[in-house]
Design an enzyme around this catalytic site. Structure first.
Site, mmCIF file in Angstrom:
data_model
loop_
_atom_site.group_PDB
_atom_site.id
_atom_site.type_symbol
_atom_site.label_atom_id
_atom_site.label_comp_id
_atom_site.label_asym_id
_atom_site.label_seq_id
_atom_site.Cartn_x
_atom_site.Cartn_y
_atom_site.Cartn_z
ATOM 1 N N GLU A 44 0.843 -1.204 0.000
ATOM 2 C CA GLU A 44 0.000 0.000 0.000
ATOM 3 C C GLU A 44 0.880 1.257 0.000
ATOM 4 O O GLU A 44 1.927 1.292 0.639
ATOM 5 C CB GLU A 44 -0.876 -0.020 1.259
ATOM 6 C CG GLU A 44 -1.752 1.199 1.459
ATOM 7 C CD GLU A 44 -2.451 1.173 2.810
ATOM 8 O OE1 GLU A 44 -3.474 1.859 2.961
ATOM 9 O OE2 GLU A 44 -1.969 0.465 3.723
ATOM 10 N N LYS A 124 -9.867 2.970 -1.596
ATOM 11 C CA LYS A 124 -9.989 2.270 -0.316
ATOM 12 C C LYS A 124 -11.287 2.648 0.391
ATOM 13 O O LYS A 124 -11.563 3.816 0.651
ATOM 14 C CB LYS A 124 -8.783 2.629 0.562
ATOM 15 C CG LYS A 124 -8.707 1.875 1.885
ATOM 16 C CD LYS A 124 -7.441 2.294 2.629
ATOM 17 C CE LYS A 124 -7.262 1.567 3.956
ATOM 18 N NZ LYS A 124 -6.035 2.014 4.645
ATOM 19 N N CYS A 158 -5.491 -2.915 2.641
ATOM 20 C CA CYS A 158 -5.139 -2.934 4.061
ATOM 21 C C CYS A 158 -6.324 -3.145 5.017
ATOM 22 O O CYS A 158 -6.774 -4.265 5.199
ATOM 23 C CB CYS A 158 -4.371 -1.650 4.409
ATOM 24 S SG CYS A 158 -3.348 -1.786 5.903
#
Length: 280
Positions: A44, A124, A158
Site C-alpha cells: 500500500e 480504499k 489494508c
C-alpha cells in the site's frame, strides 16, 4: 484465457515520502522479474509510505507515478498492482465528508495496470480510523472485479481486510483476492489469521503484500507477505523483516475443481451493504 497465472509479491521497505527513490528501487526489482511472472503486487502507498500529507504527495491518475508504472507494465510485460495517494478536483458536497466545501478530494487509490495498457482503480473503502486516515482521505464507495487473462481479480487495501462482508465472494465472482497493505507489527497476528480466513471462506486464492521497516511516524512493520490457496495452504511467502520477492503459480482449473467438489458457496447468505452514504 490463462489457466496458470504467476503472481509475485514484492515485500519492501519504503523511503518515507520519497517518490523518486521508491520508483528507482521498484524498477531495479522489475528488471529481475522480466519474463518470470505475470503480476507483481506492491505494498500500500508504495511510493510514499502511509503518509497523511496529501497536499504535498497526491497526484491525479495522469500524474508521474501512474504514467511511469503504465510504461513499465508495457516494457516488462507485467501487470502491476499496488496503491498510491491520489487526488481529484472538487468532490460532491456532503456534510459527512471532511473534504467537502470546495477542497480537492484525496484517495488511497489502488491500481491494477496491465501490459496491454488497461488501467483499473479502486478507492480504499475502509479508512483507518485509528490512524486518522478519514480526516485526510475520502472513502471509496464501490468495488469492482478486474478481468485479466481469463481470471477475475478483486483488489482491496489494508484495513479492508478486517471487513469480511466487503471482501465477500458472491457467486464465485472472483478467483484471486489481493490486499495491499501497510500493516504494523503490533497487529501482525490479525493480518496472518485474516488473510488465511479470507481464502477459506471465499474459496479463492488470496494474496497479501505488506511492507517492512519503520515509517515516518516510527511505526514498525515486519512484513508477512503471502499467497494462500483456496484451501488455506501457504503457497508463497517472504521472510519477516526482509526485502524480497516470492512467486506462486496459481491454477484456475484446480480452483474450479475444488469449488465443484466443495460447493459451500451455494449456501451463502444473501445481503446488501448500506453505509452512511446509502451504499448498496
Amino acid at each position: 484465457m490463462t489457466n496458470r497465472l504467476r503472481v509475485s509479491i514484492l515485500q519492501t521497505d519504503i523511503a518515507w515520502e520519497n517518490k523518486q527513490d521508491n520508483l528507482r528501487r521498484l524498477r531495479e526489482k522489475l528488471e529481475t522479474l522480466r519474463g518470470a511472472t505475470e503480476i507483481v503486487v506492491l505494498p500500500e502507498t508504495f511510493s510514499t509510505g502511509f503518509s497523511m500529507d496529501t497536499g504535498k504527495l497526491a497526484e491525479p491518475v495522469t500524474g508521474d507515478t501512474i504514467t511511469t508504472l503504465r510504461q513499465w507494465a508495457a516494457e516488462y510485460r507485467i501487470a502491476i498492482a499496488g496503491s498510491y495517494i491520489s487526488c481529484e478536483g472538487i468532490p460532491a458536497s456532503s456534510e459527512n465528508s471532511p473534504l467537502s466545501g470546495g477542497h480537492p478530494a484525496y484517495y488511497n487509490r489502488a491500481f491494477f495496470l496491465t501490459p496491454e495498457g488497461d488501467a483499473y482503480f479502486y478507492d480504499k473503502r475502509h479508512l483507518f480510523r485509528m490512524g486518522g486516515e478519514a480526516a485526510h482521505f475520502t472513502a471509496g464507495s464501490s468495488r469492482s472485479v478486474i478481468p485479466y487473462r481469463g481470471w477475475n481479480i478483486l483488489l482491496l487495501v489494508c484495513y479492508d481486510l478486517r471487513f469480511p462482508v466487503w471482501s465477500r465472494n458472491v457467486n464465485n465472482g472472483y478467483d484471486l483476492l489481493i490486499y495491499v497493505a501497510n500493516w504494523p507489527e503490533p497487529r501482525r497476528k490479525a493480518w496472518d489469521i485474516l488473510l488465511q480466513a479470507r481464502a477459506l471462506e471465499n474459496i479463492s486464492y488470496v494474496c497479501g503484500v505488506n511492507r517492512i521497516g519503520a515509517d515516518g511516524n516510527r511505526f514498525p512493520h515486519n512484513g508477512g507477505s503471502a499467497i494462500y490457496s483456496p484451501r488455506g495452504e501457504l503457497l508463497a511467502g517472504v521472510p519477516d523483516n526482509e526485502e524480497g520477492i516470492a512467486t506462486a503459480i496459481l491454477e484456475l482449473s484446480a480452483l474450479q475443481q475444488f469449488r465443484e467438489k466443495f460447493p459451500a458457496w451455494k449456501d451463502e447468505d444473501a445481503f446488501s451493504i448500506v453505509s452512511d452514504n446509502n451504499l448498496r
